[in-house]
Design a protein around this motif. Structure first.
Motif, PDB file in Angstrom:
ATOM      1  N   VAL A   1       1.623   0.296 -22.536  1.00 42.87           N
ATOM      2  CA  VAL A   1       2.895   0.925 -22.175  1.00 42.87           C
ATOM      3  C   VAL A   1       3.583   0.233 -21.005  1.00 42.87           C
ATOM      4  N   TYR A   2       4.877   0.463 -20.941  1.00 40.62           N
ATOM      5  CA  TYR A   2       5.666   0.176 -19.744  1.00 40.62           C
ATOM      6  C   TYR A   2       5.659   1.437 -18.884  1.00 40.62           C
ATOM      7  N   GLN A   3       5.768   1.255 -17.580  1.00 39.12           N
ATOM      8  CA  GLN A   3       5.749   2.398 -16.664  1.00 39.12           C
ATOM      9  C   GLN A   3       6.939   2.355 -15.714  1.00 39.12           C
ATOM     10  N   SER A   4       7.383   3.524 -15.316  1.00 39.35           N
ATOM     11  CA  SER A   4       8.328   3.631 -14.210  1.00 39.35           C
ATOM     12  C   SER A   4       7.953   4.850 -13.386  1.00 39.35           C
ATOM     13  N   LEU A   5       8.302   4.809 -12.127  1.00 40.46           N
ATOM     14  CA  LEU A   5       8.000   5.917 -11.220  1.00 40.46           C
ATOM     15  C   LEU A   5       9.257   6.720 -10.941  1.00 40.46           C
ATOM     16  N   ALA A   6       9.092   8.024 -10.931  1.00 40.05           N
ATOM     17  CA  ALA A   6      10.172   8.924 -10.546  1.00 40.05           C
ATOM     18  C   ALA A   6       9.840   9.469  -9.165  1.00 40.05           C
ATOM     19  N   LEU A   7      10.593   9.033  -8.162  1.00 37.54           N
ATOM     20  CA  LEU A   7      10.373   9.474  -6.786  1.00 37.54           C
ATOM     21  C   LEU A   7      11.418  10.535  -6.453  1.00 37.54           C
ATOM     22  N   TYR A   8      10.954  11.754  -6.256  1.00 37.54           N
ATOM     23  CA  TYR A   8      11.868  12.855  -5.934  1.00 37.54           C
ATOM     24  C   TYR A   8      12.125  12.909  -4.431  1.00 37.54           C
ATOM     25  N   LEU A   9      13.400  13.110  -4.087  1.00 37.17           N
ATOM     26  CA  LEU A   9      13.791  13.237  -2.685  1.00 37.17           C
ATOM     27  C   LEU A   9      14.607  14.519  -2.528  1.00 37.17           C
ATOM     28  N   ILE A  10      14.209  15.355  -1.610  1.00 41.57           N
ATOM     29  CA  ILE A  10      14.887  16.623  -1.344  1.00 41.57           C
ATOM     30  C   ILE A  10      15.331  16.639   0.114  1.00 41.57           C
ATOM     31  N   LYS A  11      16.620  16.873   0.305  1.00 43.97           N
ATOM     32  CA  LYS A  11      17.194  16.915   1.657  1.00 43.97           C
ATOM     33  C   LYS A  11      16.792  15.677   2.461  1.00 43.97           C
TER      34      LYS A  11
ATOM     35  N   TYR B   1      27.252  21.578   3.544  1.00 41.57           N
ATOM     36  CA  TYR B   1      25.899  21.372   4.051  1.00 41.57           C
ATOM     37  C   TYR B   1      25.665  19.899   4.384  1.00 41.57           C
ATOM     38  N   LYS B   2      24.575  19.641   5.070  1.00 42.17           N
ATOM     39  CA  LYS B   2      24.325  18.322   5.644  1.00 42.17           C
ATOM     40  C   LYS B   2      24.037  17.255   4.589  1.00 42.17           C
ATOM     41  N   TYR B   3      23.147  17.572   3.647  1.00 44.53           N
ATOM     42  CA  TYR B   3      22.719  16.567   2.672  1.00 44.53           C
ATOM     43  C   TYR B   3      23.525  16.730   1.395  1.00 44.53           C
ATOM     44  N   TRP B   4      24.530  15.891   1.237  1.00 47.36           N
ATOM     45  CA  TRP B   4      25.385  15.968   0.049  1.00 47.36           C
ATOM     46  C   TRP B   4      24.585  15.653  -1.207  1.00 47.36           C
ATOM     47  N   ILE B   5      23.585  14.790  -1.066  1.00 48.15           N
ATOM     48  CA  ILE B   5      22.651  14.514  -2.161  1.00 48.15           C
ATOM     49  C   ILE B   5      21.423  15.378  -1.898  1.00 48.15           C
ATOM     50  N   HIS B   6      21.500  16.615  -2.351  1.00 50.72           N
ATOM     51  CA  HIS B   6      20.412  17.558  -2.041  1.00 50.72           C
ATOM     52  C   HIS B   6      19.131  17.157  -2.752  1.00 50.72           C
ATOM     53  N   LEU B   7      19.252  16.821  -4.031  1.00 48.48           N
ATOM     54  CA  LEU B   7      18.097  16.426  -4.831  1.00 48.48           C
ATOM     55  C   LEU B   7      18.412  15.115  -5.533  1.00 48.48           C
ATOM     56  N   ALA B   8      17.533  14.142  -5.370  1.00 49.21           N
ATOM     57  CA  ALA B   8      17.656  12.864  -6.074  1.00 49.21           C
ATOM     58  C   ALA B   8      16.316  12.518  -6.702  1.00 49.21           C
ATOM     59  N   ARG B   9      16.390  11.725  -7.743  1.00 51.54           N
ATOM     60  CA  ARG B   9      15.161  11.177  -8.339  1.00 51.54           C
ATOM     61  C   ARG B   9      15.382   9.684  -8.529  1.00 51.54           C
ATOM     62  N   PHE B  10      14.802   8.901  -7.646  1.00 52.33           N
ATOM     63  CA  PHE B  10      14.920   7.460  -7.745  1.00 52.33           C
ATOM     64  C   PHE B  10      13.966   6.963  -8.841  1.00 52.33           C
ATOM     65  N   ASP B  11      14.526   6.307  -9.851  1.00 54.21           N
ATOM     66  CA  ASP B  11      13.697   5.690 -10.880  1.00 54.21           C
ATOM     67  C   ASP B  11      13.372   4.271 -10.438  1.00 54.21           C
ATOM     68  N   VAL B  12      12.086   4.029 -10.239  1.00 52.35           N
ATOM     69  CA  VAL B  12      11.614   2.802  -9.600  1.00 52.35           C
ATOM     70  C   VAL B  12      10.651   2.078 -10.537  1.00 52.35           C
ATOM     71  N   THR B  13      10.767   0.762 -10.576  1.00 54.40           N
ATOM     72  CA  THR B  13       9.868  -0.069 -11.373  1.00 54.40           C
ATOM     73  C   THR B  13       9.039  -0.951 -10.453  1.00 54.40           C
ATOM     74  N   GLU B  14       7.755  -1.034 -10.748  1.00 56.39           N
ATOM     75  CA  GLU B  14       6.882  -1.944 -10.007  1.00 56.39           C
ATOM     76  C   GLU B  14       6.891  -3.301 -10.702  1.00 56.39           C
ATOM     77  N   THR B  15       7.178  -4.331  -9.950  1.00 54.93           N
ATOM     78  CA  THR B  15       7.275  -5.674 -10.515  1.00 54.93           C
ATOM     79  C   THR B  15       5.885  -6.297 -10.647  1.00 54.93           C
ATOM     80  N   ILE B  16       5.840  -7.449 -11.281  1.00 54.45           N
ATOM     81  CA  ILE B  16       4.569  -8.150 -11.474  1.00 54.45           C
ATOM     82  C   ILE B  16       3.914  -8.496 -10.137  1.00 54.45           C
TER      83      ILE B  16
END
Length: 444
Positions: free
Chosen positions: A399-409, A93-108
């Motif tokens: 608390v500390y925070q991080s964002l989980a950005l889901y990417l599909i196809k 199939y086209k998207y070898w990374i079908h599902l990803a979750r980028f863990d992202v931090t917002e800086t100061i």
């Protein structure tokens, strides 16, 4: 936004009841704590993050194709030697990374940095929509929605991921009927987040689907399956770690493939389709990819926009080698500026923050990581936030925070915020979840 007093108590109780009713559990057994404090992100800011993240993901797709072709690229991943051939299996199939979750931090300063790619079997995708469904029945949401325009996310429809599996099956086979879907785990180092929820959701969609460990698959007309139903489409959810020999251990089986014979034979004979691909699970998941994406030779394969996004989103990342002892000394002497991470691990394991580690212990860890499967990453400082404590009514916590950005196809699809009093923001490490909303100011 901090909620207090009686409304807080009522809404927090409703939230806990909703979580338990929907059985939103961490690893299949522990109800997840959810704060009533939402994470709100301006749409323009979110769109900028999305555009850069999708470009990085495009570059990663290119990198996987380079990896399977060039041995000199494969040598950057010595820990994959045992599973090398599996890591090079090209999907149909086209998207070898079908599902990803980028863990992202917002800086100061308000910019974002990509800390981990999560391209093996990222969890909690159903939490995004299910938590919001509960939250939007609470009084607190009425205040938010009256003040802001709430922008839709693709994951607001919980069926999105399952529909994407069906799309892949039809894309590859050319068939029009819906497949039998297996949500596959392993009895060896099981990870179970989402799988029971996915099975229930698929059943509500009228699909034939089952969460089943691969050790339990049976022969159905010489095909792997269950209850006389052959497996046709699979979502892999297998743990992975680095063993005592510094080798990647993919938790399909404990000792040998004989433990998963039906699955293994089906895999070898291409009898079912599966996501994520093995290049995604073993290479794109590997934290080494973060510094290799910045390699000048490898960047010759990328577009200018992709290179710009990589430079903007990925923090300084490198491995420690005995050929660069000056670099090792720099990391030891400036511990507050660096993080040490094992190249493959899950749930916040194998992560050491220099800022929170005694100097002598940090020096020991860094020296032990030389020429080993670890990476060093620049520590990203961030401002702690005050949120409502989901566990103690009615208190607030920092608390500390991080964002989980889901990417599909290849497309950003949804957002979740994880928060913790621990600087490693994992739900399994004293963490909680905050519902995340993309907002615009209402026109007056």
């Amino acid at each position: 936004m901090i909620v207090q007093n009686e409304m807080y108590s009522i809404d927090q109780r409703k939230m806990k009841q909703g979580i338990e009713k929907k059985q939103i559990y961490f690893d299949g057994k522990t109800p997840i704590p959810v704060s009533l404090t939402p994470f709100l992100i301006d749409k323009c800011k979110y769109d900028h993050l999305v555009s850069k993240s999708e470009l990085v993901l495009e570059a990663m797709e290119t990198f996987l194709r380079i990896y399977i072709e060039y041995e000199d690229i494969q040598k950057h991943f010595p820990e994959l030697s045992v599973f090398r051939e599996l890591s090079k299996v090209k999907p149909e199939y086209k998207y070898w990374i079908h599902l990803a979750r980028f863990d992202v931090t917002e800086t100061i300063d308000g910019s974002f940095k990509l800390m981990e790619t999560n391209c093996d079997c990222p969890g909690a995708i159903l939490w995004v929509s299910y938590i919001k469904q509960i939250y939007e029945d609470l009084d607190i949401f009425k205040e938010i929605s009256s003040k802001y325009e709430i922008n839709a996310q693709a994951t607001d429809d919980p069926r999105l991921f399952i529909k994407s599996l069906i799309d892949v099956y039809k894309e590859v086979t050319g068939k029009n009927q819906d497949p039998n879907i297996g949500f596959l785990s392993s009895e060896y180092h099981p990870v179970l987040t989402d799988l029971d929820l996915l099975e229930k959701l698929a059943a509500s969609m009228g699909l034939s689907a089952k969460h089943i460990p691969i050790q339990k698959l049976q022969s159905v007309e010489n095909l792997p399956g269950w209850d006389n139903k052959p497996l046709q489409m699979a979502f892999h959810k297998f743990d992975a770690f680095i063993d005592e020999n510094d080798q990647f251990k993919y938790c399909l089986y404990e000792e040998s493939v004989s433990e998963v014979e039906e699955y293994w034979n089906g895999l070898k004979n291409n009898q079912f389709i599966y996501v994520n691909s093995f290049p995604s699970a073993m290479v794109a998941e590997n934290k080494r990819i973060l510094y290799l994406l910045k390699d000048k030779h490898i960047q010759s394969f990328f577009s200018e926009k992709q290179k710009e996004a990589i430079d903007m989103l990925i923090p300084e990342t490198f491995s420690l080698t005995s050929q660069k002892l000056d670099q090792v000394k720099e990391v030891i002497n400036n511990k507050d500026q660096y993080v040490l991470k094992r190249v493959i691990d899950t749930r916040g394991r194998g992560v050491i923050l220099g800022k929170f580690c005694p100097a002598d212990l940090w020096s020991k860890h860094v020296n032990q990581a030389i020429d080993k499967p670890f990476i060093i990453q620049k520590y990203i400082d961030q401002s702690k936030k005050i949120i409502n404590n989901p566990n103690v009514d009615p208190t607030q916590i920092s608390v500390y925070q991080s964002l989980a950005l889901y990417l599909i196809k290849g497309k950003a699809s949804g957002l979740l915020c994880r928060s913790s009093i621990d600087p490693i923001t994992n739900v399994g490490k004293r963490g909680a979840v905050q519902p995340a909303y993309i907002i615009s100011e209402r026109e007056i």
